[in-house]
Design a protein around this motif. Structure first.
Motif, mmCIF file in Angstrom:
data_model
loop_
_atom_site.group_PDB
_atom_site.id
_atom_site.type_symbol
_atom_site.label_atom_id
_atom_site.label_comp_id
_atom_site.label_asym_id
_atom_site.label_seq_id
_atom_site.Cartn_x
_atom_site.Cartn_y
_atom_site.Cartn_z
ATOM 1 N N ASP A 78 1.201 -0.017 -12.311
ATOM 2 C CA ASP A 78 0.166 -0.263 -11.022
ATOM 3 C C ASP A 78 -1.055 -0.497 -11.681
ATOM 4 O OD1 ASP A 78 -1.414 -0.103 -9.062
ATOM 5 O OD2 ASP A 78 -0.829 1.784 -8.143
ATOM 6 N N TYR A 79 -1.396 -1.765 -11.959
ATOM 7 C CA TYR A 79 -2.390 -2.003 -13.023
ATOM 8 C C TYR A 79 -3.954 -1.824 -12.049
ATOM 9 C CZ TYR A 79 -0.805 -6.158 -10.546
ATOM 10 O OH TYR A 79 -0.389 -7.024 -9.724
ATOM 11 N N ALA A 317 -2.199 6.458 -5.978
ATOM 12 C CA ALA A 317 -2.883 5.713 -4.886
ATOM 13 C C ALA A 317 -2.054 5.329 -3.852
ATOM 14 C CB ALA A 317 -3.709 4.620 -5.450
ATOM 15 N N ARG A 318 -0.660 4.798 -4.300
ATOM 16 C CA ARG A 318 0.050 4.204 -3.461
ATOM 17 C C ARG A 318 1.035 4.995 -2.955
ATOM 18 N NH1 ARG A 318 -2.403 1.087 -5.898
ATOM 19 N NH2 ARG A 318 -3.296 -0.663 -4.891
ATOM 20 N N PRO A 341 6.254 4.227 -5.958
ATOM 21 C CA PRO A 341 6.062 4.385 -4.624
ATOM 22 C C PRO A 341 5.985 2.891 -3.899
ATOM 23 C CG PRO A 341 4.170 4.918 -5.692
ATOM 24 C CD PRO A 341 5.237 4.989 -6.845
ATOM 25 N N SER A 342 5.470 1.832 -4.697
ATOM 26 C CA SER A 342 5.121 0.481 -4.054
ATOM 27 C C SER A 342 6.843 0.065 -3.766
ATOM 28 C CB SER A 342 4.546 -0.407 -4.929
ATOM 29 O OG SER A 342 3.257 -0.263 -5.173
ATOM 30 N N PHE A 343 7.850 0.053 -4.734
ATOM 31 C CA PHE A 343 8.854 -0.346 -4.307
ATOM 32 C C PHE A 343 9.785 0.212 -3.230
ATOM 33 C CE2 PHE A 343 13.390 -0.151 -5.903
ATOM 34 C CZ PHE A 343 13.743 -1.449 -5.679
ATOM 35 N N ILE A 344 9.764 1.547 -3.148
ATOM 36 C CA ILE A 344 10.175 2.174 -2.343
ATOM 37 C C ILE A 344 9.611 1.904 -0.801
ATOM 38 C CG2 ILE A 344 11.012 4.531 -1.220
ATOM 39 C CD1 ILE A 344 11.146 5.201 -4.297
ATOM 40 N N VAL A 371 1.716 -3.210 -5.016
ATOM 41 C CA VAL A 371 1.233 -3.811 -5.944
ATOM 42 C C VAL A 371 2.469 -4.342 -6.805
ATOM 43 C CG1 VAL A 371 0.119 -3.365 -8.419
ATOM 44 C CG2 VAL A 371 -1.022 -2.766 -6.399
ATOM 45 N N LEU A 372 2.627 -5.654 -7.101
ATOM 46 C CA LEU A 372 3.882 -6.138 -7.703
ATOM 47 C C LEU A 372 4.070 -5.665 -8.812
ATOM 48 C CD1 LEU A 372 5.863 -7.853 -6.283
ATOM 49 C CD2 LEU A 372 3.712 -7.857 -5.077
ATOM 50 N N GLY A 373 3.195 -5.240 -9.839
ATOM 51 C CA GLY A 373 3.280 -4.812 -10.958
ATOM 52 C C GLY A 373 4.269 -3.432 -10.967
#
Lengths: 377, 456
Positions: A78-79, A317-318, A341-344, A371-373
């Motif tokens: 998560d850059y 943060a996500r 978390p972004s993926f889920i 965040v795609l990273g």
């Protein structure tokens, strides 16, 4: 919840469904996300998020790198908010090695994570404004984000991939100049938060676009494993900082903003108010912090922890960012698994997008704040 | 030829034209064989990688300019004071210039008499005179976007605490748009394989031509209309409505799904918003009793109580409702934020002009700004008394009518730009609701109210 897909018009007019590739090169998918949309006019019939365009295999890479080197890898998930990534890996590795972190380092970690949360939510605030069609909030947000990045640059020399939180503490201590600059920023930023509210939050068009869109009930949110502001917007009171405190979060007072309906606006507003809470946390940390060591004594240059496993999670943060580390006694982890978390959070998209308008796809996608990273790692 | 600086250049030069410096190998003979004793290895000193002792952690950013510094006292900055002075001087100069030039209509009459004096037949004279008027109006439309784009970029920049273009042309980047226009001229004109070639080629033309034609009956001041026709208002709305066809053609012919969605959206939006836009000015037409733009502007001459101008915007209730509906519908007609749904960039990439490049794209751009200008001119003529002075006293009445008209038009254009950089975008269905369920009924109510005024 979803609009009727078959209207009376369809009985007389022959219509066709249209397949649209939203991404991977699209202005508002925030990176290289592809969403396969099947639309009927402006209404979504089916939405399939497709990920993996930014896969770099950091979990596998960690198996051939030492523990110190893995911290560098974490920066690249998560850059936008790399400090919590550093922190969660260090927490897991310190559990494996039974390392005690000095008090001052804990405070420094808390400060950096919260400043990074502000930076990350500012990015969300700006890009969400663009998604909804307001361009100006983006530059306002970046004006302030620049200051946070300046602070990071002063503290560790890097502006995006910090590698600041290390095993056993942090890379370097902060200076009195840094503290005064940070206080200057916090005072300035509190006034800016009100400006954001008057610019975007209370704008009737913005509320109209977001308040009734992308509703996620509390049950749904838990069933899909949402976390972070996305979960709290649905009214579920869960925050790892409060319920399983790490670093110095048990020594500061702050509130966890909750939403009610789980709409896009709730998710947005949770983040905006979280920025205010982050300001409070940083101020308290700066007040409470005492002089002392910032790095634990006796951290091995090539750590070889005892065979075993450890799980650590932080409130990134996500959302709830977790790391599962397995050691076989060697100099690199046997296995590292990331609960990203972004993926889920992204997975719920296919359920809540159905029956919405094309314009709502952007509003919902933006409000989930991926965040795609981190999605592809 | 300048002397080469580093040895590599020297060699290059010696092999080339300059024969003064012989090759290095010819001067230095090959070294004799090395002695038996090997030379001692130079002692390499490995330094500890330490931080620069001068580095105190703050060096990287201590001199960086934070907004906190600037916002404390802007007037203490020299550039700020100088800017204020320059702005004041600019306004004063513009005032002096316009007052010196005076009304343009006498100059026009002079030119017309000169033309008819030069040419023997009155038919040829009137033909040349019409051509001259066409040229002038055409250049207003073609040059105004150059200024408007630059102005929009500056305004957006200052709204967003940036500077905007600052380099091209020296003074605040005033030539930036010209440079961009030249760049667009030289760009490759790409027609996608999937495109319907002729329709794709025709679309920008059909968008632009009505935008230019619509300016014919606009009166830019006292007696400054290119074509003073009695159905001016009707003509403008009829001609401007044709542009929709071009936009739909652009969306359809591009062979791109986003373009298609954008084209269909704009067809729905533009046709819908024509209605409240036309109905909102019905009260104005009722009060003025004419469709002629010059007469509408003239009917607003005079002052209530000697102070308040008798502009239609100042007619209680009716005037304001009418003005607001017209302004909102005009913003929608020009496809600008918050109604920029046809080209919603975060959803549809660039909407109907996604697949257009080079001059074709810039024609769409030109049409957009021409319509912004047209809407502003119409607002100034309908609601703000055309070229009338807002106050009946001396320094204001020195300014001629064309300058007042220009100032009012630019004021409305500023509102357009201001909206664009402040508001988010509507959603398609909400946009339609807003039009059919709010604007249109209120414009009807407004007509009824206006008729009550006329009865009293």
């Amino acid at each position: 919840m979803s609009a009727p897909l078959v209207t009376r018009q369809d009985e007389f007019l022959k219509t066709d469904e249209l397949f649209i590739n939203l991404g991977p090169q699209h202005p508002s998918t925030h990176g290289v996300l592809r969403v396969g949309l099947t639309v009927k006019g402006e209404v979504i019939v089916k939405a399939v998020p497709d990920v993996g365009y930014l896969h770099r295999g950091t979990e596998k890479l960690s198996e051939v790198r030492g523990y110190h080197h893995c911290v560098v890898l974490t920066d690249r998930w998560d850059y936008v908010a790399a400090m919590p990534n550093n922190l969660v890996f260090c927490l897991a590795a310190e559990k494996l090695m039974n390392l005690q972190v000095p008090e001052r380092a804990n405070y420094l970690r808390t400060i950096m994570c919260e400043l990074n949360r502000i930076a990350s939510h500012l990015l969300f605030f700006g890009t969400y404004g663009i998604d909804i069609g307001a361009f100006t909030p983006f530059l306002y947000a970046f004006r302030e984000r620049e200051m946070v990045l300046d602070l990071f640059e002063m503290a560790c020399g890097a502006r995006l991939t910090y590698n600041y939180i290390r095993l056993g503490g942090v890379m370097s201590d902060i200076t009195p100049e840094w503290t005064s600059k940070t206080r200057e920023f916090l005072d300035y930023f509190k006034a800016r938060l009100e400006e954001y509210d008057s610019l975007l939050t209370y704008n009737p068009i913005f509320q109209d676009r977001t308040k009734t869109v992308g509703l996620v009930s509390a049950d749904q949110a838990i069933a899909w494993g949402l976390s972070g502001p996305n979960l709290r917007a649905s009214g579920v009171d869960y925050d790892a900082r409060k319920f399983e405190p790490y670093a110095a979060y048990d020594k500061v007072r702050f509130e966890v903003p909750l939403g009610k309906g789980g709409s896009c606006f709730d998710r947005y507003f949770c983040r905006v108010r979280e920025m205010g809470e982050s300001v409070r946390i940083v101020e308290q940390c700066l007040d409470q912090m005492k002089e002392g060591e910032f790095m634990a004594k006796g951290v091995a240059k090539v750590p070889k922890p005892q065979p075993g496993e450890a799980y650590a999670h932080v409130e990134g943060a996500r959302g709830n960012l977790g790391i599962y580390l397995v050691s076989d006694g060697g100099q690199s982890p046997y296995r590292m698994h990331v609960r990203a978390p972004s993926f889920i959070n992204l997975a719920i998209l296919q359920e809540i997008l159905e029956g919405k308008k094309v314009a709502d796809v952007i509003a919902i996608l933006g409000s989930i704040d991926i965040v795609l990273g981190e999605v592809d790692r | 030829m300048s002397a080469p600086k580093n040895p590599a250049d020297k060699h290059a030069a010696s092999n080339g034209s300059s024969a003064k410096v012989p090759p290095a190998a010819a001067v230095v003979p090959p070294a004799p064989a090395a002695p038996a004793k090997p030379a001692p290895k130079p002692k390499v000193e490995i330094k500890e990688p330490v931080f620069n002792p001068a580095y105190k952690g703050a060096l990287l950013t201590h001199d960086r300019y934070w907004p906190t510094q600037r916002w404390k006292a802007p007037w203490s900055l020299r550039s700020y004071r100088r800017g204020a002075l320059a702005l004041g001087a600019l306004l004063l100069g513009a005032f002096g210039l316009t007052a010196a030039v005076g009304e343009l209509a006498p100059w026009g009459a002079l030119l017309q008499s000169a033309v008819s004096g030069l040419l023997s037949s009155s038919f040829a004279a009137s033909g040349v005179w019409i051509l001259l008027k066409v040229l002038v109006v055409l250049h207003i439309i073609l040059v105004a976007p150059i200024f408007l784009v630059w102005w929009e970029r500056k305004i957006s920049a200052h709204i967003q605490s940036r500077l905007g273009p600052m380099t091209v042309g020296g003074w605040h980047g005033w030539l930036q748009t010209v440079a961009d226009g030249i760049k667009l001229l030289f760009k490759e004109d790409i027609t996608p394989i999937a495109a319907d070639r002729w329709v794709h080629r025709l679309a920008p033309v059909i968008v632009v031509i009505p935008a230019i034609l619509a300016f014919a009956p606009i009166s830019f001041g006292r007696e400054l209309a290119a074509a003073d026709i009695d159905v001016g208002v009707l003509y403008i709305f009829a001609v401007a409505g044709v542009s929709v066809i071009g936009i739909v053609m652009a969306g359809w012919a591009s062979g791109n799904k986003y373009s298609l969605l954008g084209g269909l959206r704009s067809a729905a939006q533009l046709v819908s918003y024509e209605l409240p836009r036309s109905f909102s000015i019905v009260p104005v037409l009722m009060f003025a009793g004419s469709l002629n733009l010059t007469r509408i502007a003239d009917s607003q001459a005079g002052y209530w109580f000697g102070v308040i101008p008798r502009w239609y915007i100042f007619y209680p209730v009716v005037g304001q409702i009418s003005f607001l509906i017209f302004l909102i519908a005009s913003v929608a007609e020009t496809n600008r934020v918050p109604f920029d749904i046809p080209e919603a960039e975060s959803e549809l990439v660039a909407g109907f002009h996604t697949e257009f490049s080079g001059m074709k794209f810039s024609l769409f751009f030109l049409a957009e700004y021409a319509y912004v200008l047209l809407a502003s001119c119409l607002t100034a003529a309908f609601f703000m008394g055309g070229g009338g002075s807002p106050l009946p006293w001396a320094p204001w009445t020195w300014i001629p009518s064309w300058a007042w008209f220009l100032a009012k038009t630019l004021g409305i254009v500023f509102c357009f730009l201001w909206f664009r950089w402040t508001f988010p975008r509507f959603r398609v269905d909400r946009l339609m609701d807003f039009n059919w369920k709010f604007l249109l009924p209120w414009s009807f109510v407004n007509i009824a109210l206006a008729s009550i005024y006329l009865l009293i």
